[in-house]
Design an enzyme around this catalytic site. Structure first.
Site, PDB file in Angstrom:
ATOM      1  N   ASP A  62       0.780  -1.093  -0.053  1.00 48.50           N
ATOM      2  CA  ASP A  62       0.050   0.028  -0.046  1.00 48.50           C
ATOM      3  C   ASP A  62       0.998   1.176   0.151  1.00 48.50           C
ATOM      4  OD1 ASP A  62      -1.778   2.196   0.534  1.00 48.50           O
ATOM      5  OD2 ASP A  62      -2.995   0.944   1.951  1.00 48.50           O
ATOM      6  N   TYR A 166      -4.067  16.398  -9.560  1.00 52.18           N
ATOM      7  CA  TYR A 166      -3.402  15.487 -10.251  1.00 52.18           C
ATOM      8  C   TYR A 166      -2.290  15.980 -11.120  1.00 52.18           C
ATOM      9  CZ  TYR A 166      -3.071  11.544 -13.500  1.00 52.18           C
ATOM     10  OH  TYR A 166      -2.658  10.361 -14.439  1.00 52.18           O
ATOM     11  N   LYS A 170       1.917  15.151 -10.668  1.00 54.60           N
ATOM     12  CA  LYS A 170       2.744  14.284 -11.804  1.00 54.60           C
ATOM     13  C   LYS A 170       3.866  15.222 -12.113  1.00 54.60           C
ATOM     14  CE  LYS A 170       0.160  10.552 -12.297  1.00 54.60           C
ATOM     15  NZ  LYS A 170       0.856   9.219 -11.784  1.00 54.60           N
ATOM     16  N   THR A 201      -8.990   3.153 -18.796  1.00 50.26           N
ATOM     17  CA  THR A 201      -8.942   2.308 -17.326  1.00 50.26           C
ATOM     18  C   THR A 201      -9.934   2.913 -16.522  1.00 50.26           C
ATOM     19  OG1 THR A 201      -7.508   4.017 -16.312  1.00 50.26           O
ATOM     20  CG2 THR A 201      -6.443   2.229 -17.654  1.00 50.26           C
TER      21      THR A 201
HETATM   22  N1  LIG Z   1      -5.368   6.157 -17.556  1.00 47.97           N
HETATM   23  C1  LIG Z   1      -4.847   6.963 -18.118  1.00 47.97           C
HETATM   24  O1  LIG Z   1      -5.335   7.664 -18.970  1.00 47.97           O
HETATM   25  C2  LIG Z   1      -3.424   7.439 -17.514  1.00 47.97           C
HETATM   26  C3  LIG Z   1      -2.656   8.701 -18.615  1.00 47.97           C
HETATM   27  C4  LIG Z   1      -1.607   8.780 -17.742  1.00 47.97           C
HETATM   28  C5  LIG Z   1      -1.073   8.522 -16.651  1.00 47.97           C
HETATM   29  N2  LIG Z   1      -1.632   7.565 -15.868  1.00 47.97           N
HETATM   30  C6  LIG Z   1      -1.182   6.775 -14.674  1.00 47.97           C
HETATM   31  O2  LIG Z   1      -1.071   5.412 -14.951  1.00 47.97           O
HETATM   32  C7  LIG Z   1      -0.851   5.084 -13.636  1.00 47.97           C
HETATM   33  C8  LIG Z   1      -1.918   3.730 -13.613  1.00 47.97           C
HETATM   34  O3  LIG Z   1      -3.254   4.441 -13.842  1.00 47.97           O
HETATM   35  P1  LIG Z   1      -4.548   3.357 -14.550  1.00 47.97           P
HETATM   36  O4  LIG Z   1      -4.962   4.248 -15.500  1.00 47.97           O
HETATM   37  O5  LIG Z   1      -4.032   2.013 -14.824  1.00 47.97           O
HETATM   38  O6  LIG Z   1      -5.453   3.526 -13.141  1.00 47.97           O
HETATM   39  P2  LIG Z   1      -6.406   2.455 -12.548  1.00 47.97           P
HETATM   40  O7  LIG Z   1      -6.967   1.337 -13.357  1.00 47.97           O
HETATM   41  O8  LIG Z   1      -7.288   3.186 -11.506  1.00 47.97           O
HETATM   42  O9  LIG Z   1      -5.272   1.773 -11.535  1.00 47.97           O
HETATM   43  C9  LIG Z   1      -4.559   2.320 -10.590  1.00 47.97           C
HETATM   44  C10 LIG Z   1      -3.782   1.438  -9.660  1.00 47.97           C
HETATM   45  O10 LIG Z   1      -3.361   1.943  -8.553  1.00 47.97           O
HETATM   46  C11 LIG Z   1      -3.444   1.265  -7.280  1.00 47.97           C
HETATM   47  N3  LIG Z   1      -3.611   2.172  -6.220  1.00 47.97           N
HETATM   48  C12 LIG Z   1      -4.142   3.499  -6.070  1.00 47.97           C
HETATM   49  N4  LIG Z   1      -3.738   3.890  -4.773  1.00 47.97           N
HETATM   50  C13 LIG Z   1      -2.857   2.941  -4.332  1.00 47.97           C
HETATM   51  C14 LIG Z   1      -2.317   2.785  -3.012  1.00 47.97           C
HETATM   52  N5  LIG Z   1      -2.319   3.803  -1.935  1.00 47.97           N
HETATM   53  N6  LIG Z   1      -1.468   1.671  -2.785  1.00 47.97           N
HETATM   54  C15 LIG Z   1      -1.399   0.687  -3.832  1.00 47.97           C
HETATM   55  N7  LIG Z   1      -1.919   0.822  -4.787  1.00 47.97           N
HETATM   56  C16 LIG Z   1      -2.781   1.811  -5.082  1.00 47.97           C
HETATM   57  C17 LIG Z   1      -4.931   0.908  -7.853  1.00 47.97           C
HETATM   58  O11 LIG Z   1      -5.206   0.053  -6.631  1.00 47.97           O
HETATM   59  P3  LIG Z   1      -6.681  -0.412  -6.397  1.00 47.97           P
HETATM   60  O12 LIG Z   1      -7.359  -1.221  -7.389  1.00 47.97           O
HETATM   61  O13 LIG Z   1      -6.817  -1.154  -4.882  1.00 47.97           O
HETATM   62  O14 LIG Z   1      -7.461   0.961  -6.168  1.00 47.97           O
HETATM   63  C18 LIG Z   1      -5.020   0.228  -9.023  1.00 47.97           C
HETATM   64  O15 LIG Z   1      -4.051  -0.757  -9.080  1.00 47.97           O
HETATM   65  C19 LIG Z   1      -1.460   5.898 -12.596  1.00 47.97           C
HETATM   66  O16 LIG Z   1      -0.046   6.486 -11.858  1.00 47.97           O
HETATM   67  C20 LIG Z   1      -2.095   7.040 -13.609  1.00 47.97           C
HETATM   68  O17 LIG Z   1      -1.780   8.454 -12.812  1.00 47.97           O
HETATM   69  C21 LIG Z   1      -3.034   6.892 -16.429  1.00 47.97           C
END
Ligand SMILES: NC(=O)c1ccc[n+]([C@@H]2O[C@H](COP(=O)([O-])OP(=O)(O)OC[C@H]3O[C@@H](n4cnc5c(N)ncnc54)[C@H](OP(=O)(O)O)[C@@H]3O)[C@@H](O)[C@H]2O)c1
Length: 243
Positions: A62, A166, A170, A201
């Site tokens: 976590d 956000y 970043k 996502t």
């Molecule tokens: N999707 C996009 O368009 C996009 C674009 C640019 C950057 N990103 C970055 O990509 C990364 C992954 O995002 P995603 O889009 O795949 O989002 P997501 O599907 O919401 O996944 C986020 C992940 O982070 C975990 N998480 C959040 N808080 C946590 C904590 N305190 N301890 C451990 N795990 C934690 C979540 O766990 P739970 O399932 O337990 O909540 C989940 O596994 C993030 O850093 C995001 O900012 C995403």
């Protein structure tokens, strides 16, 4: 297990881009540890990859809980004695259209607690293990929204996307990339920021137009950079991004 097999840890790997990055790394023959805060979700994700004949294991992590960082580092130390790849993927996006002039301190602090402070704490906990690798790689999963240059460019595709908490979290993470890479510049460790791009996502209600396979690809590339690869830089799948 071969002694030379690489070990990777991906945080927030139970779903989304992190899960896919874990899959892509495991497909490279790497032993992948899927960090997740929820044991059931993490075990399920790791079992899914093992079902694809990949070497994947859940590890409780976590971002907000330093005790889990220490416990996970101890397990990795005992089992593998090193960590080759750390992917700081876990992140949150809490903004819901608040104006920057009105966003609450609580929302700002919660966002920074995970995306910045917690990510730094995780990195600090695992860095001694990454230093034991002969080719350590740290990938900070940032966002194009963290680029101040892009935020200031009216012609940028996402110019109107201005969630303060956000984006600023970043930008701060990008500062960590540059400054940690500088600290480690005389080591074999490379530290880079990755922008997956707008990816479908849970984070954005699946509005992103990239697939997780596409989003995770730059993370995977930076995690397995060759010895002459970049450090202290910021990439998406098209190349270098401006800070
Ligand atoms: N999707 C996009 O368009 C996009 C674009 C640019 C950057 N990103 C970055 O990509 C990364 C992954 O995002 P995603 O889009 O795949 O989002 P997501 O599907 O919401 O996944 C986020 C992940 O982070 C975990 N998480 C959040 N808080 C946590 C904590 N305190 N301890 C451990 N795990 C934690 C979540 O766990 P739970 O399932 O337990 O909540 C989940 O596994 C993030 O850093 C995001 O900012 C995403």
């Amino acid at each position: 297990m071969s002694e030379n097999k690489k070990i990777a840890l991906v945080t927030g790997a139970n779903k989304g881009i992190g899960f896919e990055a874990a899959r892509q790394l495991a497909k490279q023959g790497i032993t992948v540890l899927l960090g997740a805060r929820n044991a059931e979700r993490g075990e399920e994700a790791a079992a899914k990859l093992r079902g694809e004949n990949l070497d994947a294991h859940f590890i409780h992590l976590d971002i907000q809980d330093a005790a889990t960082h220490q416990a996970a580092a101890q397990v990795i130390e005992e089992k593998f004695g090193k960590l080759d790849i750390l992917v700081n993927n876990a992140g949150i996006a809490l903004d819901a259209g608040e104006k920057p002039s009105e966003v609450s301190q609580d929302l700002l602090r919660k966002t920074f607690d995970t995306n910045f402070f917690g990510t730094i704490a995780v990195t600090q906990a695992f860095l001694p293990l990454v230093k034991k690798s002969n080719a350590g790689r740290i990938v900070n999963v940032s966002s194009g929204l963290g680029s101040l240059t892009q935020n200031s460019d009216p012609n940028w595709e996402f110019y109107e996307a201005k969630p303060l908490a956000y984006n600023a979290s970043k930008t701060a993470l990008n500062a960590f990339t540059v400054i940690l890479a500088h600290e480690l510049k005389d080591t074999a460790i490379k530290v880079n920021s990755a922008d997956p791009g707008f990816t479908a996502t849970d984070l954005n209600g699946h509005q992103g137009y990239k697939t997780v396979e596409q989003g995770a690809s730059i993370i995977t590339d930076l995690a397995i950079l060759p010895a002459n690869g970049a450090t202290g830089s910021y990439f998406d799948d098209q190349g270098v991004l401006p800070w």
